[in-house]
Design an enzyme around this catalytic site. Structure first.
Site, short mmCIF file in Angstrom:
data_model
loop_
_atom_site.label_atom_id
_atom_site.label_comp_id
_atom_site.label_asym_id
_atom_site.label_seq_id
_atom_site.Cartn_x
_atom_site.Cartn_y
_atom_site.Cartn_z
N GLU A 2 -25.20 13.72 24.60
CA GLU A 2 -23.95 14.66 24.47
C GLU A 2 -23.43 14.07 23.27
OE1 GLU A 2 -22.07 15.01 28.14
OE2 GLU A 2 -20.15 15.92 27.58
N GLU A 61 -24.84 15.86 20.44
CA GLU A 61 -24.26 17.22 20.56
C GLU A 61 -22.91 17.51 19.75
OE1 GLU A 61 -24.29 18.61 24.66
OE2 GLU A 61 -24.62 20.59 24.07
N CYS A 70 -21.00 16.88 33.18
CA CYS A 70 -21.33 16.08 34.19
C CYS A 70 -21.05 16.52 35.63
CB CYS A 70 -21.07 14.65 34.12
SG CYS A 70 -20.90 14.28 32.57
N SER A 100 -21.20 21.50 27.38
CA SER A 100 -22.46 20.79 26.93
C SER A 100 -23.77 21.26 27.66
CB SER A 100 -22.32 19.19 27.20
OG SER A 100 -23.44 18.60 27.07
N LYS A 129 -22.91 17.67 44.26
CA LYS A 129 -24.00 17.21 43.87
C LYS A 129 -25.33 17.78 44.59
CE LYS A 129 -22.94 14.98 40.23
NZ LYS A 129 -23.44 15.04 38.93
N GLU A 136 -25.67 21.15 43.21
CA GLU A 136 -26.21 21.01 41.70
C GLU A 136 -27.68 20.91 41.88
OE1 GLU A 136 -25.67 17.40 39.54
OE2 GLU A 136 -25.22 18.58 37.79
N GLU A 187 -32.00 26.26 37.93
CA GLU A 187 -32.23 25.55 36.79
C GLU A 187 -32.79 24.38 36.70
OE1 GLU A 187 -29.12 26.56 37.56
OE2 GLU A 187 -28.67 28.47 36.43
N CYS A 218 -14.79 10.67 39.75
CA CYS A 218 -15.58 10.44 40.72
C CYS A 218 -15.28 9.52 41.73
CB CYS A 218 -17.01 10.07 40.31
SG CYS A 218 -17.81 11.34 38.91
#
Lengths: 154, 574
Positions: free
Chosen positions: B279, B282, B299, B319, B358, B361, B366, B503
């Site tokens: 990142e 990036e 994230c 990102s 999560k 996710e 993907e 988190c």
């Protein structure tokens, strides 16, 4: 397609992002469409910048809003005090049995829809039902069958 | 203006404008609450906080009634206690009697109240509403039958997250919390953050458990079952075992996971470091090319889904890095699989996360390469503590162990991912080194620390003034994104975390995490950063190794194949 355009024209009459217009707009839509479709509520949400969950919350709070189109014959069953005393609950049960639908819904063939109302204001005729705008006075479980048959054969 | 009122026959000072509940709390008098949510406007929906005003002889809800001069408040008079008991009995009158089978057994506010007020029989019988379980979501299970309509979930979803996936539907005794058109959660705009679970007093909201699949995988001798755990887990899990909030039990966690039978134990913090490498590269690339700025972190799967639904105009800014969980999953089934000569399909990859999103996710299309998922199961902090109890593991009695190589060493920068502002701080440390060749003095960036919803900082790195912002709580993100839409141009890098505080207060963390507990978790993370010596991701020896042996360099072809992803606009009922 006509229906969709109609929804848009109605919504466009109201200023954007103004939440206080929610109920008048829903009433306007119902008046022209006969009911509130999911599509209409999603569009209202976008227009007024109100989450669609909130719109559904408001719409389900009020008895006046309906979520499916009425049938060709819209039956209102009076459940006011006078009608209740004279047996409107059995009338309602019989109607649900005959039409095979629950109050607040529409039969699959779109012929009949059933609505419970608090008082029609015709207590002298109790128990009373109305089909579209025709009143049927002093109905009973037995006479219900005939009334429905007469509309089926119309 | 201050004046005196009487509480339980004692004179205390009250502040004009505050509620009776505020005064009570300040003076250490406890009254029960259900619908009350700290920091939000009162609704007065549940009435459990009623107190008696002797002056007027009335019972009044303390959460919504402002203090007035001359009030004489009784908080536990026989009349108050009886009324509270009746309220609880009414709440129980249509509540299922299945505490023994409930996910919140022994951790339920309604159960606690019934116990405190000694409800011993069902005096009031109500008609039970027929509600269906909503199992349609990937992360959250809704059981409206257990709902007491306190509306806390509805308010958090609306006011803190700005999502409004749920709302009170219908009226009176038919009221129910539901989604738009009362369809499944999967059709709604729910971002799976799980903050609704965190505020639910009963078992009406819970995470979708991945327990059964995991138990099956552990039984399967042919499967290599590996596990990773997120940076924040090691400072929050202790609470589930009656240890001090904020105690770091990293070593014990490694040992306990091995005892359960996981073949390899990896630390997601390693891939947090990897995320920082990718990142920050990036970020530098985008600043140099002046393209798609500000860069926004990726994230947080709650934020990512939110962006896909509500802010798709910002998708080019996000990102392309996968989250640390997914990066770990990807390198386990490639780099690690290669090292141990195992086919990726023979590995069952589990992750332990502070997060319910999560679970969503890992199921994103993907996140699947050639029919193989990066990650196969996600357990929350709550679930892993249950797993330890199920396997009879007394975590306190174990000897600390270290995580497995080649993905076991971490920097403390990666560890910072647990706190709001952590990704930002870690990324800037590495970006600073890459741009100037020198480490950041002190390493600390205090402006991005702390529990504020929006934090901003300006830093000059290699002659460039870099503007950064850190946001947690998506309602705050909405505000900042609107500023950018309105033409704000001074920001280069934004960290967005869905859950307020990041988190450490994720939707998978132990229930009943009050602010003091959150602060001890945050403190623990910064203490680790202060104490340990590898403070930057680019100095992590195993990170250097994985680039030398496998990935070549940040943003390489291999990195793109394994560690990067893309996002798409989502059509949901919103």
């Amino acid at each position: 397609m006509d229906l969709i355009q109609n929804i848009d024209t109605i919504i466009e009459k109201y200023p954007k992002s103004e939440r206080p217009n929610l109920i008048p707009l829903l009433q306007d839509l119902q008046e022209h469409q006969g009911f509130l479709s999911e599509e209409a509520m999603v569009k209202v949400g976008k227009h007024l910048a109100v989450p669609v969950s909130n719109i559904y919350g408001v719409a389900t709070f009020y008895n006046q809003f309906k979520f499916e189109p009425s049938g060709k014959y819209h039956i209102k069953v009076c459940r006011g005090t006078a009608c209740h005393v004279l047996g409107s609950s059995t009338v309602l049960v019989e109607l649900e049995k005959q039409l095979k639908i629950k109050a607040g819904s529409t039969s699959r063939d779109k012929m009949f829809s059933l609505e419970v109302v608090a008082c029609i204001g015709a207590c002298g005729l109790a128990p009373v039902i109305s089909v579209n705008d025709t009143f049927h006075a002093k109905v009973s479980a037995a006479s219900i069958k005939e009334i429905i048959e007469s509309y089926k054969n119309m | 203006m201050n004046f005196n009122i009487e509480i339980n026959n004692k004179t205390v000072e009250a502040v004009q404008g505050e509620t009776i509940l505020d005064t009570l709390k300040r003076n250490g008098v406890k009254v029960p609450t259900l619908c009350h949510l700290k920091g939000m406007l009162p609704t007065g929906a549940c009435r459990i906080c009623i107190v008696e005003n002797e002056t007027t002889g009335k019972l009044i809800p303390s959460c919504s009634q402002p203090v007035e001069t001359g009030m004489k408040i009784l908080t536990h008079s026989p009349r108050v206690n009886e009324s509270r008991k009746t309220i609880i009995e009414l709440l129980l009158s249509n509540h299922p009697d299945d505490c023994l089978y409930c996910v919140r057994n022994k951790n339920c506010e309604l159960q606690d109240l019934a116990e405190t007020y000694q409800v011993r029989e069902r005096r009031i019988r109500g008609k039970k509403n027929k509600h269906h379980l909503d199992l349609s979501g990937t992360s959250i299970v809704r059981d409206p039958a257990k709902c007491i309509l306190c509306e806390r979930c509805v308010r958090v979803c609306d006011e803190v997250m700005g999502v409004s996936a749920i709302e009170i539907l219908y009226r009176g005794s038919n009221s129910v919390v539901g989604t738009a058109f009362n369809k499944g959660l999967n059709t709604s705009s729910c971002i799976n953050c799980g903050q609704c679970i965190m505020v639910c007093p009963t078992g009406a909201l819970s995470e979708k458990s991945h327990f059964p699949e995991l138990i099956e995988a552990l039984k399967d001798k042919k499967k290599k079952v590996v596990v990773q755990y997120a940076p924040s887990i090691t400072v929050s899990l202790a609470e589930e075992f009656n240890m001090k909030p904020g105690e770091d039990i990293n070593g014990l966690l490694n040992a306990a996971l091995r005892k359960i039978g996981f073949d390899n134990v990896f630390d997601t913090t390693f891939t947090a470091d990897l995320t920082i490498m990718e990142e920050s590269a990036e970020l530098i690339q985008r600043i140099t090319e002046n393209k798609n700025l500000p860069l926004i972190t990726s994230c947080c799967p709650g934020w990512v889904k939110y962006a896909e639904e509500f802010a798709d105009d910002f998708i080019p800014n996000i990102s392309s890095c996968k989250s640390p969980q997914q990066m770990m999953g990807a390198v386990i089934k490639s780099y690690f699989a290669q090292q141990i000569n195992t086919k990726p399909e023979e590995i069952y990859s589990v992750s332990i996360m502070p997060c319910t999103a999560k679970k969503f996710e890992m199921q994103r299309v993907e996140m699947n390469r050639n029919g193989i998922n990066d990650v196969d199961a996600v357990l929350t902090t709550r679930e892993i503590s249950k797993l330890f109890k199920l396997f009879g593991i007394d975590i306190k009695s174990l000897e600390p162990e270290t995580a497995d190589s080649p993905m076991g060493i971490r920097s403390t920068a990666g560890k910072l991912f647990a706190n709001t502002g952590g990704v930002m701080e870690a990324a800037l440390r590495t970006a600073h080194f890459k741009l100037t060749g020198k480490e950041l003095v002190n390493f600390k960036i205090p402006q991005v620390r702390g529990l504020d919803g929006i934090k901003e900082a300006k830093m000059t790195i290699a002659g460039i003034e870099v503007g950064v912002a850190v946001v947690s709580g998506l309602a705050n993100a909405q505000k900042l994104l609107q500023e950018i839409r309105n033409g704000r141009k001074d920001l280069h890098f934004i960290e967005i975390m869905a859950c307020p505080g990041g988190c450490i207060s994720g939707g998978g963390q132990p229930i009943n995490s009050d602010e003091s507990i959150l602060r001890s978790r945050i403190k623990a993370i910064y203490a680790i950063d202060h104490r340990e010596s590898i403070k930057v991701s680019h100095k992590n020896p195993e990170i250097i190794e994985i680039y030398q042996n496998f990935l070549e360099k940040p943003l390489s072809h291999k990195s793109h194949e394994l560690l990067h992803t893309h996002y798409e606009k989502r059509d949901v009922l919103k």
